[in-house]
Scaffold this motif. Structure first.
Motif, PDB file in Angstrom:
ATOM      1  N   GLN A   1     -18.688 -82.825  94.201  1.00 25.51           N
ATOM      2  CA  GLN A   1     -18.486 -82.219  92.973  1.00 25.51           C
ATOM      3  C   GLN A   1     -17.908 -80.860  93.101  1.00 25.51           C
ATOM      4  O   GLN A   1     -17.360 -80.328  92.139  1.00 25.51           O
ATOM      5  CB  GLN A   1     -19.713 -82.307  92.121  1.00 25.51           C
ATOM      6  N   HIS A   2     -18.396 -80.176  94.228  1.00 22.27           N
ATOM      7  CA  HIS A   2     -17.809 -78.947  94.586  1.00 22.27           C
ATOM      8  C   HIS A   2     -16.487 -79.009  94.826  1.00 22.27           C
ATOM      9  O   HIS A   2     -15.622 -78.059  94.623  1.00 22.27           O
ATOM     10  CB  HIS A   2     -18.498 -78.241  95.567  1.00 22.27           C
ATOM     11  N   PHE A   3     -15.887 -79.747  95.934  1.00 15.90           N
ATOM     12  CA  PHE A   3     -14.696 -79.755  96.305  1.00 15.90           C
ATOM     13  C   PHE A   3     -13.679 -80.420  95.242  1.00 15.90           C
ATOM     14  O   PHE A   3     -12.369 -80.291  95.197  1.00 15.90           O
ATOM     15  CB  PHE A   3     -14.695 -80.179  97.667  1.00 15.90           C
ATOM     16  N   PHE A   4     -14.329 -81.621  94.641  1.00 12.46           N
ATOM     17  CA  PHE A   4     -13.144 -82.431  93.829  1.00 12.46           C
ATOM     18  C   PHE A   4     -13.826 -82.813  92.461  1.00 12.46           C
ATOM     19  O   PHE A   4     -14.293 -83.854  92.127  1.00 12.46           O
ATOM     20  CB  PHE A   4     -12.905 -83.913  94.864  1.00 12.46           C
ATOM     21  N   PRO A   5     -14.220 -81.578  91.689  1.00 19.78           N
ATOM     22  CA  PRO A   5     -14.604 -81.791  90.349  1.00 19.78           C
ATOM     23  C   PRO A   5     -13.967 -82.843  89.571  1.00 19.78           C
ATOM     24  O   PRO A   5     -12.850 -82.620  89.482  1.00 19.78           O
ATOM     25  CB  PRO A   5     -14.737 -80.149  89.841  1.00 19.78           C
ATOM     26  N   GLY A   6     -14.820 -83.340  88.761  1.00 21.56           N
ATOM     27  CA  GLY A   6     -14.103 -84.409  87.941  1.00 21.56           C
ATOM     28  C   GLY A   6     -14.060 -85.871  88.395  1.00 21.56           C
ATOM     29  O   GLY A   6     -13.626 -86.738  87.555  1.00 21.56           O
ATOM     30  N   GLU A   7     -14.040 -85.934  89.642  1.00 27.46           N
ATOM     31  CA  GLU A   7     -13.928 -87.281  90.351  1.00 27.46           C
ATOM     32  C   GLU A   7     -15.229 -87.943  90.128  1.00 27.46           C
ATOM     33  O   GLU A   7     -16.371 -87.389  90.528  1.00 27.46           O
ATOM     34  CB  GLU A   7     -13.568 -87.088  91.838  1.00 27.46           C
ATOM     35  N   ARG A   8     -15.089 -89.298  89.864  1.00 24.33           N
ATOM     36  CA  ARG A   8     -16.664 -89.931  89.603  1.00 24.33           C
ATOM     37  C   ARG A   8     -16.961 -90.358  91.049  1.00 24.33           C
ATOM     38  O   ARG A   8     -16.489 -90.747  92.116  1.00 24.33           O
ATOM     39  CB  ARG A   8     -16.259 -91.126  88.687  1.00 24.33           C
ATOM     40  N   ILE A   9     -18.290 -90.663  90.922  1.00 22.30           N
ATOM     41  CA  ILE A   9     -19.228 -91.135  92.223  1.00 22.30           C
ATOM     42  C   ILE A   9     -20.159 -92.191  91.600  1.00 22.30           C
ATOM     43  O   ILE A   9     -20.715 -92.269  90.924  1.00 22.30           O
ATOM     44  CB  ILE A   9     -19.932 -90.024  92.604  1.00 22.30           C
ATOM     45  N   LEU A  10     -20.107 -93.373  92.626  1.00 21.34           N
ATOM     46  CA  LEU A  10     -20.995 -94.407  92.318  1.00 21.34           C
ATOM     47  C   LEU A  10     -21.880 -94.417  93.714  1.00 21.34           C
ATOM     48  O   LEU A  10     -21.220 -94.709  94.825  1.00 21.34           O
ATOM     49  CB  LEU A  10     -20.415 -95.653  92.130  1.00 21.34           C
ATOM     50  N   GLY A  11     -23.272 -94.118  93.543  1.00 17.44           N
ATOM     51  CA  GLY A  11     -24.128 -94.306  94.644  1.00 17.44           C
ATOM     52  C   GLY A  11     -25.007 -95.215  94.483  1.00 17.44           C
ATOM     53  O   GLY A  11     -25.527 -95.416  93.525  1.00 17.44           O
ATOM     54  N   GLU A  12     -25.571 -95.620  95.677  1.00 17.17           N
ATOM     55  CA  GLU A  12     -26.784 -96.796  95.631  1.00 17.17           C
ATOM     56  C   GLU A  12     -27.958 -96.213  94.899  1.00 17.17           C
ATOM     57  O   GLU A  12     -28.567 -96.930  94.142  1.00 17.17           O
ATOM     58  CB  GLU A  12     -27.161 -97.067  97.032  1.00 17.17           C
ATOM     59  N   GLU A  13     -28.369 -95.065  94.765  1.00 13.37           N
ATOM     60  CA  GLU A  13     -29.828 -94.282  94.307  1.00 13.37           C
ATOM     61  C   GLU A  13     -29.497 -94.069  93.168  1.00 13.37           C
ATOM     62  O   GLU A  13     -30.491 -93.267  92.506  1.00 13.37           O
ATOM     63  CB  GLU A  13     -30.281 -93.327  95.323  1.00 13.37           C
ATOM     64  N   GLY A  14     -28.299 -94.104  92.419  1.00  9.15           N
ATOM     65  CA  GLY A  14     -28.236 -93.921  91.194  1.00  9.15           C
ATOM     66  C   GLY A  14     -28.075 -92.412  90.747  1.00  9.15           C
ATOM     67  O   GLY A  14     -28.199 -91.877  89.435  1.00  9.15           O
ATOM     68  N   LEU A  15     -27.754 -91.586  91.561  1.00  9.01           N
ATOM     69  CA  LEU A  15     -27.748 -90.290  91.137  1.00  9.01           C
ATOM     70  C   LEU A  15     -26.278 -89.584  90.793  1.00  9.01           C
ATOM     71  O   LEU A  15     -26.121 -88.753  90.532  1.00  9.01           O
ATOM     72  CB  LEU A  15     -28.101 -89.404  92.598  1.00  9.01           C
ATOM     73  N   GLY A  16     -25.300 -90.639  90.823  1.00 13.92           N
ATOM     74  CA  GLY A  16     -24.034 -90.405  90.274  1.00 13.92           C
ATOM     75  C   GLY A  16     -23.673 -90.726  89.152  1.00 13.92           C
ATOM     76  O   GLY A  16     -24.464 -90.482  88.195  1.00 13.92           O
ATOM     77  N   ASP A  17     -22.486 -91.359  88.833  1.00 15.93           N
ATOM     78  CA  ASP A  17     -21.844 -91.516  87.462  1.00 15.93           C
ATOM     79  C   ASP A  17     -22.218 -93.121  87.031  1.00 15.93           C
ATOM     80  O   ASP A  17     -22.296 -93.857  88.068  1.00 15.93           O
ATOM     81  CB  ASP A  17     -20.591 -91.281  87.287  1.00 15.93           C
ATOM     82  N   GLU A  18     -22.358 -93.349  85.820  1.00 12.42           N
ATOM     83  CA  GLU A  18     -22.452 -94.733  85.571  1.00 12.42           C
ATOM     84  C   GLU A  18     -20.863 -95.017  85.517  1.00 12.42           C
ATOM     85  O   GLU A  18     -20.063 -94.541  84.824  1.00 12.42           O
ATOM     86  CB  GLU A  18     -22.881 -94.882  83.789  1.00 12.42           C
ATOM     87  N   ILE A  19     -20.810 -96.220  86.138  1.00 12.86           N
ATOM     88  CA  ILE A  19     -19.163 -96.634  86.204  1.00 12.86           C
ATOM     89  C   ILE A  19     -19.155 -98.178  85.772  1.00 12.86           C
ATOM     90  O   ILE A  19     -19.371 -98.937  86.190  1.00 12.86           O
ATOM     91  CB  ILE A  19     -18.696 -96.545  87.702  1.00 12.86           C
TER      92      ILE A  19
END
Length: 261
Positions: A58-76
């Motif tokens: 989020q710091h280096f690439f703001p606005g790009e979405r993230i899908l993480g196993e533990e659910g701390l990212g975005d709903e995609i």
């Protein structure tokens, strides 16, 4: 420097830093929770590493979405644009029980197409990586295009879930191969197929974060990566998976058809 070279350099730094954090936790008491069952665990370390990655992205690439196993990212629900797919600790059960045979995995997809994939076998200090169209590597060594051997000439990895749910299938494929191996980390097992140690890997159910990085690496060395029935993998769904050399892949699909899987 193009944008993927910059990302590659950052991702490598982040992975090694995360691995150091994980190793430093070995003497600490983990907070362990069950997810779906007693073999499906999550620890405070899984969550901490995922949070670390998300904050950096989020710091280096703001606005790009993230899908993480533990659910701390975005709903995609769509893979439009740039999507990061993260598994902070692949093989959490191994991490908890053995402090070995677990991996960190990161992938970047753009408009549904894989661009960068990383599987870091933490305890073996082996970083498998690939950029689509540029080959796959283990650390700094280019992995050769896979030797297209038949099933009988290689070892196969079969997930414990598939072996317990489909015992007949596992026996059929195992008997047709040189033997069966089981590690308990989809990332490491896929990396071992990509490096030629195994001829194939079959899993009952893999999530997007189990698949994303390994699929990019596998396809860069000429492996076939599909669902167990041969269909294309949907990176937004949990799915049974088969990755193997072209000849072995075809043979395994035929064996599965004979078992009506």
């Amino acid at each position: 420097m193009d944008r993927f070279t910059e990302r590659d350099q950052l991702i490598r730094k982040w992975i090694y830093a995360a691995a150091a954090t994980i190793k430093e936790s070995f003497d600490d008491e983990l907070d362990i929770e069950r997810k779906s069952n007693r073999n499906d665990l999550v620890t405070n370390m899984d969550k901490a590493i995922e949070k670390q990655f998300i904050e950096k992205i989020q710091h280096f690439f703001p606005g790009e979405r993230i899908l993480g196993e533990e659910g701390l990212g975005d709903e995609i629900s769509l893979l439009d644009g740039v999507v990061w797919i993260i598994d902070p600790i692949d093989g959490t059960l191994n991490f908890v029980k053995q402090q070995d045979d677990f991996a960190i995995m990161i992938a970047i997809y753009e408009d549904g197409k894989g661009q960068l994939g990383y599987i870091y076998d933490v305890m073996q200090d082996k970083l498998y990586s690939a950029r689509t169209g540029k080959g796959a590597y283990c650390n700094k060594r280019l992995l050769p295009t896979i030797e297209d051997r038949p099933l009988k000439e290689g070892l196969v990895a079969i997930s414990s879930a598939l072996m317990s749910k489909e015992e007949g299938l596992a026996r059929t494929v195992g008997r047709a191969s040189s033997g069966v191996r089981l590690i308990g980390s989809a990332g490491i097992e896929t990396a071992h197929v990509a490096s030629g140690r195994l001829i194939g890997y079959l899993a009952a159910t893999l999530a997007p974060w189990d698949i994303a990085a390994g699929k990019i690496i596998a396809e860069e060395v000429g492996l076939i990566y599909t669902k167990l029935n041969g269909d294309k993998v949907d990176l937004l769904q949990k799915t049974p998976v088969l990755v193997a050399s072209p000849t072995a892949h075809k043979e395994i699909i035929e064996l599965l058809k004979s078992q009506k899987i």
